[in-house]
Enzyme design. Structure first.
Site: not given
Length: 141
Positions: A11, A59, A87, A93, A104, A114, A117
């Site tokens: 991100k 959100f 993951r 998250t 993260r 964060n 994705h």
């Protein structure tokens, strides 16, 4: 065990921190291959379409605003249990709840910014990979 493909997005916050290479090294150390990759600056329409599943969530607007705030690095990852493995590498998250040593925990600032994705299931992975890499841009290695 099955060879799977999953979508990963680094991100805008993590791209701005210049940690793409460090994140890629974690993918590769975990046995995941990067089979397609591109850096893009998402349009608002692309971000809204990609995150349409969250359209009714409170959100949604903030998520879209964040995802169009700067360039993102998008990659398709391939490997044994790629979805779960990615993951696990990402962590929770909310980076405050993410285990030490996860992407993260190490690179994210907040539940919104964060860092990454990742697809959450085989069905969403297939849809997400084809959204950004339709057809011939994914290469098995």
């Amino acid at each position: 065990m099955a060879i799977e493909r999953t979508l990963s997005i680094i991100k805008p916050d993590a791209v701005a921190k210049n940690v793409i290479g460090q994140i890629y090294a974690r993918f590769e150390a975990a046995g995941l291959k990067i089979v397609a990759a591109k850096m893009v600056h998402l349009s608002r329409g692309e971000a809204e379409q990609f995150y349409a599943v969250h359209k009714e969530r409170p959100f949604f607007k903030d998520l879209v605003d964040f995802m169009v705030s700067g360039p993102v690095m998008i990659q398709a990852l391939e490997g044994e249990n790629a979805i779960a493995k990615n993951r696990d590498l990402m962590g929770a998250t909310d980076p405050k709840k993410a285990e030490k040593g996860t992407i993260r925990a190490d690179f994210a600032d907040s539940i919104d910014a964060n860092a990454v994705h990742g697809s959450d299931a085989a069905e969403t992975a297939a849809v997400e990979v084809s959204f950004f890499f339709p057809g011939m841009n994914v290469y098995s290695r």
